[in-house]
Write an enzyme that holds these catalytic residues in place. Structure first.
Site, PDB file in Angstrom:
ATOM      1  NE  ARG A 157     -10.295  -3.752   1.730  1.00 43.50           N
ATOM      2  CZ  ARG A 157      -9.912  -2.627   1.136  1.00 43.50           C
ATOM      3  NH1 ARG A 157     -10.132  -1.468   1.716  1.00 43.50           N
ATOM      4  NH2 ARG A 157      -9.295  -2.653  -0.018  1.00 43.50           N
ATOM      5  CE1 TYR A 203      -8.984   3.006  -6.715  1.00 50.28           C
ATOM      6  CE2 TYR A 203      -8.663   5.066  -7.911  1.00 50.28           C
ATOM      7  CZ  TYR A 203      -8.434   4.280  -6.805  1.00 50.28           C
ATOM      8  OH  TYR A 203      -7.676   4.763  -5.770  1.00 50.28           O
ATOM      9  CE  LYS A 204     -10.399   2.870  -3.340  1.00 52.96           C
ATOM     10  NZ  LYS A 204      -9.964   3.838  -2.323  1.00 52.96           N
ATOM     11  CG  PHE A 234      -6.409   5.085   2.210  1.00 52.70           C
ATOM     12  CD1 PHE A 234      -6.606   3.712   2.154  1.00 52.70           C
ATOM     13  CD2 PHE A 234      -5.595   5.674   1.273  1.00 52.70           C
ATOM     14  CE1 PHE A 234      -5.995   2.950   1.162  1.00 52.70           C
ATOM     15  CE2 PHE A 234      -4.981   4.913   0.281  1.00 52.70           C
ATOM     16  CZ  PHE A 234      -5.181   3.553   0.229  1.00 52.70           C
ATOM     17  CG  ASP A 293     -11.440  10.322   0.712  1.00 55.48           C
ATOM     18  OD1 ASP A 293     -12.165   9.684  -0.084  1.00 55.48           O
ATOM     19  OD2 ASP A 293     -10.202  10.337   0.642  1.00 55.48           O
TER      20      ASP A 293
END
Ligand SMILES: *Cc1c(COP(=O)(O)O)cnc(C)c1O
Length: 397
Positions: free
Chosen positions: A356, A209-210, A113, A184
């Site tokens: 996605r 928050y995912k 990312f 990560d």
């Protein structure tokens, strides 16, 4: 006892929506609004500053860290929450570099990312000692771990393709070369089984928050392997990472626990919402969750491949090498995703051309996957994405 999945009743899922974007922002758990209201009205409202003690706000970052730790194979006391993932990347990386003062290379990969790479670049400029960031392809990263490497920093599950690194294998390679390892877990925590203790990694970081459904801006987490905690030098030496914040000493003296990676005053309302969101995980068996996730993803791939030949699978075909998301490349992917969202199938788009879809077995079942596949077929075979209204690109994709 493990609960059977899904547990849709624990979430607010708007009528007519099939939510395949829990890998980006998890849906709202039923207890979230009540908990936020309780904290605002009763704790803040009535207790005022006393709530730091009476409602135990001060201990919340560690308490919530321990609840996350149980989902990622981390020992009690080794995970603390706070700040954002970007900040936790910086903290872990700065600490890792200080543990290898004679080495200059940060090794990541070009599937990471971008934010993690940006934070590394910013840190390198701040240190000003000729450190270098190397980003080979994910496939080549293991072979790029040389004795020059100070730290290997990788995202376990690729945010675009869902490709999953072999955590045990790469960590062992890093250690054999004398490098420090940082994982990560942004797309792993709450998505795939992780055993941090067994991996022997020095650091792990992630957001909540995912797949953990903590809500927009929910605090991040950081794990430090218990035996190295006292070696870790905090680059962000905030007062709440001090051993005795209220002694107001002029010199920084880090806490003797993972709490040395706390920085400043925690976001109590958001942290409380995350605490409530974690209730959904109380009885979840991660192996069962993984089986359900693989079954949903396999069903989705099979259905979409059969119905939409124009979509090219960019996720690994082998479920063992995939996290809990499935991605397809399509030239007009942005417009196609807008057309899907308009019809209640919410996924997202990542540049340059990736559609996605995330599969969270806590609130999705095979019926959802079949309905989504049919709607995708309608949009793709009817080229419904050609409508001009789907061509307008929003600020967040
Ligand atoms: C989601 C994500 C981020 C986002 O960081 P924030 O500070 O929470 O905005 C960073 N890194 C990775 C790998 C991610 O997947």
């Amino acid at each position: 006892m493990a609960l059977s999945l899904p547990q849709k009743e624990l979430f607010h899922l708007p009528e007519g929506v099939i939510y395949l974007d829990g890998n980006s922002l998890g849906p709202m758990p039923k207890g979230a609004a009540e908990r936020a209201s309780e904290v605002i009205q009763n704790e803040w409202g009535r207790e005022l500053i006393r709530a730091w003690n009476t409602a135990n706000w001060m201990a919340l970052p560690q308490k919530v860290g321990d609840r996350i730790g149980r989902l990622i194979g981390a020992a009690e006391g080794s995970v603390v929450t706070g700040d954002t993932l970007s900040i936790k990347v910086y903290q872990a990386l700065a600490a890792a570099l200080m543990m290898r003062p004679d080495r200059r290379v940060i090794l990541s990969d070009n599937g990471n990312f971008p934010c993690d790479l940006y934070m590394a670049q910013g840190l390198i400029d701040t240190i000003g000692k000729d450190h270098e960031l190397r980003t080979p392809t994910p496939e080549n990263v293991a072979n790029a771990i040389t004795h020059e490497v100070a730290v290997v920093m990788l995202t376990h599950v690729d945010y675009r393709s869902g490709r999953m690194h072999d955590m045990a294998e790469i960590t062992a390679r890093a250690h054999a070369a004398g490098a420090v390892m940082i994982w990560d877990l942004a797309h792993s925590a709450g998505a795939v089984p992780v055993d941090l203790a067994a991996s022997n990694t020095e650091f792990a970081i992630g957001c909540t928050y995912k797949y953990l459904n903590g809500g927009p801006g929910a605090p991040a987490f950081i794990y430090v392997r218990p035996d190295i905690v006292t070696e870790v030098k905090p680059a962000l030496a905030g007062w709440l990472g001090h051993d005795a914040p209220f002694s107001m000493e002029l010199d920084y003296r880090p806490a003797m626990s993972t709490e040395r990676l706390r920085v400043g005053t925690p976001a109590i309302v958001q942290l409380s919402v995350l605490d409530a969101a974690l209730d959904a995980w109380n009885h979840v068996d991660m192996a069962e969750l993984r089986n359900a996730s693989v079954a949903l993803s396999e069903c989705f791939i099979r259905e979409v491949a059969a119905r939409c030949p124009m979509l090219k699978l960019v996720s690994p075909n082998n479920p063992a090498q995939r996290g809990s998301q499935v991605s397809f490349a399509f030239e007009h992917g942005y417009a196609a995703m807008q057309a899907l969202i308009d019809r209640g199938v919410i996924g997202d788009f990542r540049a340059p051309a990736i559609m996605r879809f995330g599969f969270a077995p806590l609130y999705l079942d095979e019926g959802d996957v079949m309905r989504a596949a049919k709607i995708i077929e309608e949009v793709m075979s009817g080229e419904l994405w050609r409508d001009p209204k789907y061509q307008v690109v929003s600020r967040v994709t």
